[in-house]
Design a protein around this motif. Sequence first.
Motif, short mmCIF file in Angstrom:
data_model
loop_
_atom_site.label_atom_id
_atom_site.label_comp_id
_atom_site.label_asym_id
_atom_site.label_seq_id
_atom_site.Cartn_x
_atom_site.Cartn_y
_atom_site.Cartn_z
N VAL A 156 34.57 43.23 35.65
CA VAL A 156 35.75 43.81 36.30
C VAL A 156 36.97 42.93 36.05
O VAL A 156 38.04 43.42 35.67
N TRP A 157 36.82 41.62 36.23
CA TRP A 157 37.95 40.73 36.01
C TRP A 157 38.37 40.66 34.55
O TRP A 157 39.56 40.60 34.23
N LEU A 158 37.40 40.67 33.64
CA LEU A 158 37.76 40.66 32.22
C LEU A 158 38.51 41.94 31.86
O LEU A 158 39.47 41.91 31.09
N GLY A 159 38.10 43.07 32.43
CA GLY A 159 38.82 44.32 32.19
C GLY A 159 40.23 44.29 32.73
O GLY A 159 41.17 44.76 32.09
N VAL A 160 40.41 43.71 33.91
CA VAL A 160 41.75 43.61 34.50
C VAL A 160 42.65 42.74 33.62
O VAL A 160 43.80 43.10 33.34
N PHE A 161 42.13 41.60 33.19
CA PHE A 161 42.94 40.73 32.33
C PHE A 161 43.22 41.37 30.98
O PHE A 161 44.32 41.23 30.44
N PHE A 162 42.24 42.08 30.41
CA PHE A 162 42.49 42.77 29.14
C PHE A 162 43.61 43.79 29.28
O PHE A 162 44.52 43.85 28.46
N SER A 191 48.67 45.63 19.94
CA SER A 191 48.55 45.24 21.35
C SER A 191 47.09 45.01 21.73
O SER A 191 46.77 44.06 22.46
N ALA A 192 46.21 45.88 21.26
CA ALA A 192 44.79 45.72 21.56
C ALA A 192 44.25 44.44 20.95
O ALA A 192 43.46 43.72 21.58
N PHE A 193 44.66 44.12 19.73
CA PHE A 193 44.21 42.88 19.10
C PHE A 193 44.71 41.66 19.86
O PHE A 193 43.95 40.73 20.13
N ILE A 194 45.97 41.68 20.24
CA ILE A 194 46.53 40.56 21.00
C ILE A 194 45.79 40.40 22.32
O ILE A 194 45.44 39.28 22.73
N ALA A 195 45.51 41.50 23.00
CA ALA A 195 44.79 41.44 24.27
C ALA A 195 43.37 40.93 24.08
O ALA A 195 42.88 40.13 24.89
N LEU A 196 42.69 41.36 23.02
CA LEU A 196 41.33 40.90 22.77
C LEU A 196 41.28 39.40 22.52
O LEU A 196 40.34 38.71 22.94
N VAL A 197 42.28 38.89 21.84
CA VAL A 197 42.32 37.46 21.55
C VAL A 197 42.69 36.65 22.79
O VAL A 197 42.17 35.56 23.00
N ALA A 198 43.54 37.20 23.65
CA ALA A 198 44.14 36.40 24.71
C ALA A 198 43.48 36.51 26.09
O ALA A 198 43.64 35.61 26.90
N PHE A 199 42.72 37.55 26.37
CA PHE A 199 42.31 37.78 27.76
C PHE A 199 41.20 36.87 28.25
O PHE A 199 41.10 36.59 29.43
N GLY A 200 40.35 36.37 27.39
CA GLY A 200 39.20 35.59 27.82
C GLY A 200 39.53 34.23 28.38
O GLY A 200 38.89 33.78 29.34
N GLY A 201 40.51 33.57 27.83
CA GLY A 201 40.86 32.22 28.27
C GLY A 201 41.30 32.13 29.72
O GLY A 201 40.70 31.40 30.51
N PRO A 202 42.34 32.88 30.09
CA PRO A 202 42.77 32.81 31.50
C PRO A 202 41.70 33.31 32.48
O PRO A 202 41.51 32.73 33.54
N ALA A 203 40.99 34.37 32.12
CA ALA A 203 39.95 34.89 33.02
C ALA A 203 38.82 33.87 33.19
O ALA A 203 38.36 33.62 34.30
#
Length: 134
Positions: A102-108, A29-41
């Motif tokens: 803050v926003w990157l943390g929320v999306f992660f 889950s952490a790996f998936i979140a690390l890969v995916a959170f930057g784009g939408p944010a």
Amino acid sequence: MKAMNPNLRLQHMTEQLVRPSLLQLVLKSAFIALVAFGGPAGALAAIFPRAFFGLTAYVVCPRGSEMQYEEWYDGESNQVRMYCMDPASGEAVERTVLALAVWLGVFFLAFFYIALAVLLIIRARNRRKYGVDT
């Protein structure tokens, strides 16, 4: 040397595939979140910067201060600056990086918990499907 029954070996392999540990699920889950959170944010920060960063005013600015927002075009791209202005002293403190963090943390966290929930549902479905009890 005694040969292992092929059915038992297949059953053991199936149980190991269906029964990932909770630590494995958290790491996936952490790996998936690390890969995916930057784009939408990043896309939301670029498309709607005033609304996107305006929502962080209560988190990044101390009480009594007011968030100020500046946006300008420097010839190549749009630039954004956010700072907190203390009305009593007139002091301005730069908060652009903190607001983005803050926003990157929320999306992660959002992507992490969504991925973890999906992996736990898949794990439960596979356990039921293959009849593995642990």
